[in-house]
Motif scaffolding. Structure first.
Motif, short mmCIF file in Angstrom:
data_model
loop_
_atom_site.label_atom_id
_atom_site.label_comp_id
_atom_site.label_asym_id
_atom_site.label_seq_id
_atom_site.Cartn_x
_atom_site.Cartn_y
_atom_site.Cartn_z
N TYR A 284 0.83 -1.21 0.00
CA TYR A 284 0.00 0.00 0.00
C TYR A 284 0.86 1.26 0.00
O TYR A 284 0.62 2.21 -0.73
N MET A 285 1.87 1.24 0.87
CA MET A 285 2.71 2.44 0.97
C MET A 285 3.40 2.71 -0.35
O MET A 285 3.47 3.85 -0.83
N MET A 286 3.92 1.64 -0.98
CA MET A 286 4.59 1.81 -2.27
C MET A 286 3.60 2.32 -3.31
O MET A 286 3.94 3.15 -4.16
N LEU A 287 2.39 1.77 -3.24
CA LEU A 287 1.36 2.23 -4.18
C LEU A 287 1.13 3.73 -4.01
O LEU A 287 1.07 4.48 -4.99
N ALA A 288 1.03 4.15 -2.74
CA ALA A 288 0.83 5.57 -2.48
C ALA A 288 1.97 6.38 -3.07
O ALA A 288 1.74 7.41 -3.73
N LEU A 289 3.21 5.91 -2.86
CA LEU A 289 4.35 6.64 -3.42
C LEU A 289 4.27 6.65 -4.93
O LEU A 289 4.55 7.66 -5.59
N GLY A 290 3.87 5.50 -5.49
CA GLY A 290 3.83 5.38 -6.95
C GLY A 290 2.82 6.32 -7.57
O GLY A 290 3.01 6.77 -8.69
N VAL A 291 1.75 6.61 -6.87
CA VAL A 291 0.77 7.54 -7.43
C VAL A 291 1.05 8.96 -6.94
O VAL A 291 0.23 9.84 -7.14
N GLY A 292 2.19 9.15 -6.30
CA GLY A 292 2.62 10.51 -6.02
C GLY A 292 2.18 11.07 -4.69
O GLY A 292 2.30 12.26 -4.45
N SER A 293 1.68 10.23 -3.81
CA SER A 293 1.21 10.76 -2.53
C SER A 293 2.20 10.40 -1.44
O SER A 293 2.13 9.36 -0.82
N GLU A 294 3.15 11.30 -1.25
CA GLU A 294 4.10 11.08 -0.16
C GLU A 294 3.39 11.06 1.18
O GLU A 294 3.68 10.26 2.06
N THR A 295 2.43 11.96 1.32
CA THR A 295 1.73 12.06 2.59
C THR A 295 1.02 10.75 2.91
O THR A 295 1.11 10.23 4.03
N GLY A 296 0.35 10.18 1.88
CA GLY A 296 -0.35 8.93 2.11
C GLY A 296 0.60 7.86 2.58
O GLY A 296 0.33 7.13 3.54
N ALA A 297 1.76 7.76 1.92
CA ALA A 297 2.71 6.72 2.28
C ALA A 297 3.21 6.91 3.69
O ALA A 297 3.23 5.98 4.50
N MET A 298 3.64 8.12 4.03
CA MET A 298 4.19 8.35 5.35
C MET A 298 3.12 8.22 6.43
O MET A 298 3.37 7.73 7.53
N PHE A 299 1.91 8.62 6.06
CA PHE A 299 0.81 8.51 7.01
C PHE A 299 0.54 7.04 7.30
O PHE A 299 0.39 6.61 8.45
N HIS A 300 0.49 6.25 6.24
CA HIS A 300 0.24 4.82 6.44
C HIS A 300 1.40 4.18 7.20
O HIS A 300 1.19 3.32 8.06
N LEU A 301 2.61 4.59 6.88
CA LEU A 301 3.76 4.07 7.61
C LEU A 301 3.64 4.39 9.09
O LEU A 301 3.89 3.54 9.96
N PHE A 302 3.21 5.61 9.35
CA PHE A 302 3.07 6.10 10.73
C PHE A 302 2.04 5.28 11.51
O PHE A 302 2.33 4.73 12.58
N THR A 303 0.86 5.16 10.94
CA THR A 303 -0.19 4.41 11.67
C THR A 303 0.14 2.92 11.69
O THR A 303 -0.05 2.24 12.70
N HIS A 304 0.64 2.42 10.56
CA HIS A 304 0.96 1.00 10.47
C HIS A 304 1.99 0.61 11.53
O HIS A 304 1.92 -0.47 12.11
N ALA A 305 2.93 1.50 11.78
CA ALA A 305 3.95 1.21 12.78
C ALA A 305 3.29 0.88 14.11
O ALA A 305 3.66 -0.07 14.79
N PHE A 306 2.27 1.64 14.46
CA PHE A 306 1.64 1.41 15.76
C PHE A 306 0.80 0.15 15.77
O PHE A 306 0.97 -0.72 16.62
N PHE A 307 -0.09 0.01 14.79
CA PHE A 307 -0.98 -1.15 14.93
C PHE A 307 -0.27 -2.45 14.57
O PHE A 307 -0.62 -3.51 15.08
N LYS A 308 0.78 -2.38 13.73
CA LYS A 308 1.47 -3.63 13.43
C LYS A 308 2.34 -4.04 14.61
O LYS A 308 2.42 -5.23 14.96
N ALA A 309 2.95 -3.05 15.28
CA ALA A 309 3.69 -3.38 16.50
C ALA A 309 2.73 -3.95 17.53
O ALA A 309 3.04 -4.95 18.20
N LEU A 310 1.57 -3.35 17.62
CA LEU A 310 0.56 -3.86 18.55
C LEU A 310 0.21 -5.30 18.23
O LEU A 310 0.16 -6.17 19.12
N LEU A 311 -0.04 -5.58 16.94
CA LEU A 311 -0.44 -6.93 16.56
C LEU A 311 0.67 -7.93 16.86
O LEU A 311 0.43 -9.02 17.37
N PHE A 312 1.90 -7.55 16.55
CA PHE A 312 2.99 -8.50 16.77
C PHE A 312 3.22 -8.74 18.25
O PHE A 312 3.43 -9.87 18.69
N LEU A 313 3.16 -7.65 19.02
CA LEU A 313 3.37 -7.84 20.45
C LEU A 313 2.22 -8.65 21.04
O LEU A 313 2.42 -9.50 21.92
#
Lengths: 621, 102, 173
Positions: free
Chosen positions: A323-352
């Motif tokens: 998804y993040m790469m897709l966002a970058l590919g369509v030119g949305s840096e904000t989308g990618a970084m935003f998804h990276l930001f939120t994903h970091a939290f909920f994926k860490a949550l899921l793994f923990l």
């Protein structure tokens, strides 16, 4: 007050110092050593938060500092760090997740006798990732990039007595190496073509962003694609995704660290940092988008058929990175970084959370779990929040960020949007499957499960709160996050269509999962009985590993054997011939060395005669 | 024909006979005597040059006296070594002396 | 070899003595008994002493007889007596060694003779003093005093060494 940014370099230094101390102390550090690592990460976190606070107040300017590392003739290679909104955001995310993982590991790794080694590696890992984030030019970044790779090797192979872990560590290292070589070549090309051989991000921004035409189109595309190859390797995009699920052999906190904040984020971060190069080349952008979209749906479908709790999460990571790469590919840096930001939290949550479950039942197979929701209330609750966030259900964080990505995709090309929605549907489906199989129903197998200690649940709670609220920094109604991160960048405005479709896809996936795995009104083998081939295909992960084995590993192994034979018989043979001829000549000479004085005298006489004849003979030429 | 050339030729002949003896004779005493013969050939050259050289001079004769002294010392030491070796090996055959090989 | 020789007395004497010397040397190589060889070489040494006389080196000739014929040869004969000897030719011959040695020596001889005949010897510009023995004495004890003393030291050392080497009786073993 001098700007706090001048001390930003301390952020990675804290964990690095912790690593040095822990390594120096060796195994004697024990549990006390573990707290050293935790304190260091806490220090980084505090400093990062202070930096972020200063930047949020809006007074700070971008700050960068560097020193010359190598100066040769006209060239200078410099190392340095840079503080911008983007790097500070990443600093906060990385140091926060790293701190929580540290805390969590006190509980999870309690009984491991190499606990101080573990914390040393984690500290080095955090340090290199923080350094990577702070880097001021591509060279500095590459150094930390490789350090991250080394740390992932060490940590994935932490249980090195287990052959799978050893194989996984090697695989992680070798597969990401392919990407690293791409990145290295890209850096060399940049060094060659950039004016003044500059590798600074600022300079790259200037050259590619504003003064187009300095570097030809073909070279730009080539550099962009090579950088993307590096990102593909690190971020586990197709076709180099194979190492990421296997990296689950490492300890679970490490999976959280790798998947949420550090290693995989590095790829996305790299592309974001060098985004101007990509924007200069339409072909590169399309490649990024296509690979991202394909990976998103590809990994999501594999996730449907896996039975290992960590592997499901691993494939979901691959998919979300798509998804993040897709966002970058369509030119949305904000989308990618935003998804990276939120994903970091909920994926860490899921793994923990998954780690907490594994800690309780000592298995990773979701078919042997079940009914854990009653025994592990905190874990179940927080895991549920993480799953909802990942599935993109409002108001959880994942919804807003996924929405931003999908909105950008719709604007660029409806096909991307459709693929993204289908992937979102599959994501919701496999998360529902995972959640219901693990926490709902009646226990299958392990029945002695119990809630994890507070040191493990507190990080879960913190992350759960973040997974709920992190999304509100950027909603269709307030675009503060994007403005702050990339001032002046144009952002797509979310449409109602996107919101509705993505909610429907998520809810549909969850509903279907509930029907199959919780209520049981749809039989589980509804697909596998009709299309066993498809299920097998998914279970075997599209046979990618087998394909690589057939196409790369075996021929290379055969080539290796062939070279070995050549080495044994041709090279060694030549060496042996040389050696034996020398000893044969030696043996011949020992016969001259008879010890007989008279033979020596005769030899000397003959030599003298030949010499005299040679000298005299020259007169007649 | 110059007398000097005759003397030199004779010296060369004697020298080569001595050399042949040194190389081929087994008996160490004969080898030593052959060496003496070679030295004598050299002495003959010295004395011949002393009389027929470009600058006739008594120095050649004195030099040959020195040579003879050294040769006498050499013969004495040689025979002494020979006797010592004979005690340990019960032989004076040169081809059985291969200590240099070890 | 050219034979345009004026048959002076010196040449006749040289010729006879040279024949004697060569015959003695060749015979020395051909005899089978070691004592015969030694005596044959003594004959060569005497012939050489004669040649020295012809060459106006009476003192050297005297020393030659004294040293070689009187000392060295006798020393060798004593050496022969103190050791046991097999006659030459009783053991297996070494044809390769002998052939190569013969070839080598003949080649060397050929080279030497060629060189001698090729060289151009100018006539001597002067002559030896009439009484060479007196001159040798003068020279030895005046200009050549230091080499003379050195040689005497060498001789002493050599003889002491020879005694030390040869004297060692069988030690109890």
């Amino acid at each position: 007050m001098s700007s706090l940014a001048e001390y930003a370099w301390l952020v990675p230094v804290f964990p690095a110092a912790a690593f040095a101390v822990l390594t120096a102390m060796g195994r004697g550090a024990g549990r006390g050593g573990a707290w050293i690592g935790t304190l260091a990460s806490l220090a980084s976190l505090v400093l990062s938060l202070m930096l972020a606070g200063q930047r949020l107040s809006g007074t700070a300017v971008e700050y960068s500092n560097h020193f010359d590392w190598i100066r040769a003739g006209g060239f200078t290679l410099s190392l340095g760090y840079e503080v911008t909104n983007l790097t500070v955001l990443m600093l906060v995310v990385v140091s926060l997740v790293s701190f929580l993982v540290n805390l969590y590991s006190h509980g999870y790794m309690k009984d491991d006798e190499r606990i101080s080694t573990f914390f040393a590696y984690v500290a080095l890992f955090s340090s290199s990732m923080l350094g990577l984030v702070l880097s001021y030019n591509l060279l500095t970044m590459y150094i930390f990039w490789e350090l991250v790779g080394v740390c992932s090797f060490l940590l994935v192979g932490f249980y090195f007595r287990k052959p799978e872990a050893k194989a996984a560590a090697k695989k992680a290292f070798i597969v990401t190496r392919i990407g690293d070589i791409g990145l290295l070549i890209a850096i060399l090309l940049l060094f060659w073509y950039m004016p003044n051989h500059s590798l600074d991000f600022t300079e790259i921004h200037n050259v590619f962003g504003t003064q187009t035409g300095v570097i030809s189109m073909g070279i730009t595309t080539l550099i962009a694609l090579l950088i993307f190859l590096g990102a593909v390797g690190k971020s586990g995009q197709f076709p180099l995704h194979v190492w990421l699920p296997d990296a689950m052999e490492g300890p679970t906190p490490i999976s959280a660290l790798i998947h949420a904040a550090t290693m995989v984020a590095a790829g996305v971060f790299l592309v974001t940092r060098t985004f101007d190069i990509f924007e200069a080349s339409q072909a590169a952008m399309t490649t990024v988008a296509v690979i991202g979209a394909f990976t998103a749906i590809f990994a999501a479908t594999i996730g449907l058929a896996q039975n290992d709790i960590k592997r499901i999460l691993a494939y979901s990571t691959v998919s979300q990175l798509g998804y993040m790469m897709l966002a970058l590919g369509v030119g949305s840096e904000t989308g990618a970084m935003f998804h990276l930001f939120t994903h970091a939290f909920f994926k860490a949550l899921l793994f923990l959370g998954a780690g907490s479950v594994i800690h309780a039942v000592h298995t990773q197979d979701i078919r042997e779990m079940g009914g854990l929701g009653r025994k592990m209330k905190i874990t179940a609750g927080t895991f549920g929040i993480g799953a909802l966030a990942l599935s993109g259900i409002p108001p959880f964080a994942g919804f807003w960020s996924k929405d931003a990505v999908l909105a950008a995709a719709l604007e660029a090309n409806p096909i991307y949007f459709i693929v993204g929605v289908i992937a979102a549907f599959f994501t919701a489906l496999y998360m529902a499957r995972l959640f219901f199989l693990v926490f709902a129903g009646s226990p299958r197998g392990a029945s002695h499960a119990h809630e994890s200690p507070a040191v493990m649940t507190v990080p879960l709670l913190v992350l759960a709160v973040l997974a709920v609220i992190a999304g509100f920094v950027q909603t269709p109604f307030s675009e503060w996050f994007g403005e702050w991160l990339f001032p002046g960048a144009e952002e797509e405005h979310a449409s109602v269509l996107v919101i509705v479709v993505s909610i429907v896809a998520g809810l549909l996936g969850i509903y279907l999962g509930w029907l199959i795995y919780a209520k049981g009104s749809v039989r589980r083998d509804v697909v596998s009985s009709r299309m066993p081939g498809l299920v097998r295909l998914l279970e075997r992960k599209y046979y990618v590993d087998e394909l690589y084995d057939l196409v790369f590993v075996r021929p290379l192994g055969g080539l290796g054997k062939l070279l070995n034979v050549i080495d044994d018989y041709v090279v060694d043979g030549a060496v042996r011939v040389v050696g034996q001829s020398a000893s044969a000549i030696g043996r011949l000479n020992t016969r001259l060395q008879s010890g007989q004085l008279q033979t020596y005298a005769l030899t000397a006489l003959i030599g003298l005669v030949i010499l005299a004849l040679a000298i005299a003979g020259r007169r007649f030429w | 024909m110059n007398m000097l050339a005759s003397y030199l030729t004779l010296a060369a002949v004697l020298f080569c006979i001595g050399l042949y003896g040194v190389i081929t004779k087994r008996n160490a005493i004969i080898v030593l005597l052959s060496v003496e013969l070679m030295l004598n050939a050299v002495n003959l050259n010295l004395i011949a040059f002393a009389k027929y050289g470009v600058q006739p001079s008594i120095t050649g004769q004195i030099f040959s006296l020195f040579t003879m002294t050294v040769a006498a010392a050499e013969a004495a030491v040689g025979v002494a070594i020979l006797v010592a070796v004979y005690r340990s090996r019960a032989s004076v055959n040169v081809d059985e002396f291969d200590e240099l090989r070890r | 070899m050219s034979f345009n020789i004026d048959w002076t007395g010196e040449f006749i004497a040289f010729f006879a003595l040279a024949v004697c010397a060569i015959v003695g040397a060749v015979m020395a190589l051909n005899f089978t008994k070691v004592v015969h060889m030694a005596l044959s070489l003594a004959f060569t040494f005497v012939s050489l002493a004669g040649l020295y006389v012809v060459l106006d080196a009476e003192f050297v000739a005297f020393v030659q007889v004294l040293l070689y014929v009187g000392a060295v040869t006798i020393l060798m004969i004593f050496g022969i007596m103190m050791t046991k000897h097999q006659d030459e030719g009783q053991e297996a011959a070494r044809p390769l060694l002998e052939t190569l040695a013969a070839i080598g020596c003949l080649c060397l001889l050929a080279i030497l003779i060629f060189a001698i005949r090729d060289a151009d010897f100018p006539d001597p510009a002067g002559s030896l003093p009439a009484d060479t023995t007196r001159e040798i004495g003068k020279l030895l004890f005046a200009r050549m005093a230091i080499p003379f003393e050195l040689v005497s030291v060498l001789l002493t050392v050599a003889f002491i060494g020879a005694v030390a080497l040869a004297k060692r009786e069988e030690e109890p073993k």
